[in-house]
Design an enzyme around this catalytic site. Structure first.
Site, PDB file in Angstrom:
ATOM      1  N   LYS A   1      15.272  -0.386 -16.739  1.00  0.00           N
ATOM      2  CA  LYS A   1      15.035   0.288 -18.028  1.00  0.00           C
ATOM      3  C   LYS A   1      15.248   1.802 -17.874  1.00  0.00           C
ATOM      4  O   LYS A   1      15.538   2.492 -18.853  1.00  0.00           O
ATOM      5  CB  LYS A   1      13.648  -0.037 -18.585  1.00  0.00           C
ATOM      6  CG  LYS A   1      12.461   0.266 -17.667  1.00  0.00           C
ATOM      7  CD  LYS A   1      11.887   1.624 -17.841  1.00  0.00           C
ATOM      8  CE  LYS A   1      11.065   2.037 -16.643  1.00  0.00           C
ATOM      9  NZ  LYS A   1      10.308   3.255 -16.808  1.00  0.00           N
TER      10      LYS A   1
ATOM     11  N   THR B   1      10.115   4.093 -22.552  1.00  0.00           N
ATOM     12  CA  THR B   1      10.982   4.964 -21.749  1.00  0.00           C
ATOM     13  C   THR B   1      12.157   5.509 -22.555  1.00  0.00           C
ATOM     14  O   THR B   1      12.641   6.599 -22.289  1.00  0.00           O
ATOM     15  CB  THR B   1      11.520   4.201 -20.516  1.00  0.00           C
ATOM     16  OG1 THR B   1      10.451   3.482 -19.949  1.00  0.00           O
ATOM     17  CG2 THR B   1      12.090   5.116 -19.478  1.00  0.00           C
TER      18      THR B   1
END
Ligand SMILES: NC(=O)c1ccc[n+]([C@@H]2O[C@H](COP(=O)([O-])OP(=O)(O)OC[C@H]3O[C@@H](n4cnc5c(N)ncnc54)[C@H](O)[C@@H]3O)[C@@H](O)[C@H]2O)c1
Length: 334
Positions: free
Chosen positions: A187, A244
């Site tokens: 990610k 994120t």
């Protein structure tokens, strides 16, 4: 319980505060004696400004604090994990539980962080991972957060859950270490990509497009390496991806914005001033995608921007002009 945290960066420090709050006896180890001295003196980590580290947390650069620790938490950047696990191994109590909170894939070997910890410590300790959407800046201020504790044995995952969980930090157990670790590492690559898009003015639609299609390509790799697709639907997958890719606390996202605005990868990482794990993970993702014949166009585009100097706009054009296809083709929810 006596717990030693190895790595006194933002995340190691935030977890030390959490575990101290949970009434555990905590040592926070720094590899750098000067840094340990400085932290001891100021009782403040510069990455977590305004948060005081209580006197009850022992700050040290001496690994002998591990000898009576029932749990060792590895919280270094991925590039330093192998060296740290190797140094720690001789000091570990024989029945200590080892927890990796580092997010990455080792360059060259493509090993997950728990595999490195296991390999460097003789393979006799139970190893777990803790992962999920959890910015240190918010955990250090006791803001509500949720993570997963994954281990091969449910009993070990439950122990980690018990040790970390409190009224503002929820921990769910999980049994797919492969899926949890790979999604946590990859990610960061997608966050870099979303930042690059934001930096060059692509807009909110593009960010949603990237995040959604990223789940498809990450799930392909996770499955190929023995993890489960459904892990991507949980906190360690889509949860961590959301935080994120959208938060300014994310240094990967911030570095991506700078690159999207025209800075080189090196300049962006210097300016962010802390480890940008996505930079390293992009290289591993690209190698894995080639070796395993897994199509990962977004990770490829990030690799090409970071390491081949492809202009961001050219990479965006490449992604947008791939062949037409059905969305359900290898969808992550199949
Ligand atoms: N910051 C977060 O919010 C967060 C949340 C979850 C997971 N993580 C993961 O935790 C890991 C650590 O991140 P961080 O944010 O604490 O990093 P950081 O950049 O804040 O700090 C890294 C720390 O590692 C230390 N270090 C540097 N070289 C070392 C070496 N050779 N040996 C041992 N230690 C060394 C540095 O002194 C520094 O204190 C990363 O893998 C990151 O992806 C971070």
């Amino acid at each position: 319980m006596k717990v030693t945290i190895l790595g006194s960066g933002g995340w190691g420090t935030a977890l030390a505060l959490l575990l101290h709050h949970n009434q555990h006896t905590v040592s926070l180890w720094s590899h750098d004696p000067e840094k340990a001295k400085q932290l001891e003196l100021t009782r403040e980590n510069t990455l977590l400004k305004g948060v005081r580290i209580p006197e009850g947390i022992c700050i040290t650069s001496d690994l002998s604090c591990l000898t009576d620790s029932e749990m060792a938490v590895f919280a270094t950047p991925s590039f330093a994990l192998r060296e740290t696990a190797r140094k720690a191994a001789p000091y570990l109590a024989p029945d200590a539980i080892l927890v990796s909170v580092t997010k990455g894939i080792e360059r060259g070997t493509h090993l997950r962080m728990s595999q490195i910890v296991c390999g460097e410590t003789g393979g006799t300790h139970p190893v777990a991972v803790l992962s999920g959407p959890s910015h240190a800046e918010e955990v250090a201020r006791a803001l509500p957060t949720g993570c997963v504790a994954a281990a091969q044995e449910q009993g070990i995952a439950e122990t980690v859950q018990r040790v970390f969980m409190n009224e503002v930090f929820r921990v769910y157990t999980h049994d797919d270490m492969v899926g949890v670790e790979l999604s946590g590492a990859l990610k960061n690559v997608i966050a870099l990509c979303c930042g690059m898009g934001d930096g060059c003015g692509c807009g909110d639609n593009a960010r949603a497009l990237l995040m959604t299609r990223a789940l498809t390509e990450l799930s392909r790799l996770v499955e190929k390496l023995g993890g489960r697709r459904d892990t991507l639907a949980g906190l360690a997958g889509v949860g961590d991806l959301i935080v994120t890719c959208t938060s300014m606390h994310s240094r990967n996202h911030r570095a991506g914005i700078l690159i999207g605005q025209g800075k080189s990868a090196e300049e962006a990482m210097r300016e962010v001033g802390a480890v940008v794990e996505g930079y390293y993970a992009a290289q591993s993702a690209q190698e894995l995608s080639r070796e395993l014949h897994v199509e990962m166009p977004i990770c490829d585009a990030v690799y090409s921007i970071l390491l081949r100097g492809t202009p961001v706009k050219e990479a965006v054009h490449g992604l947008m002009n791939r062949l037409p296809r059905k969305e359900s083709d290898s969808s992550w929810v199949s």
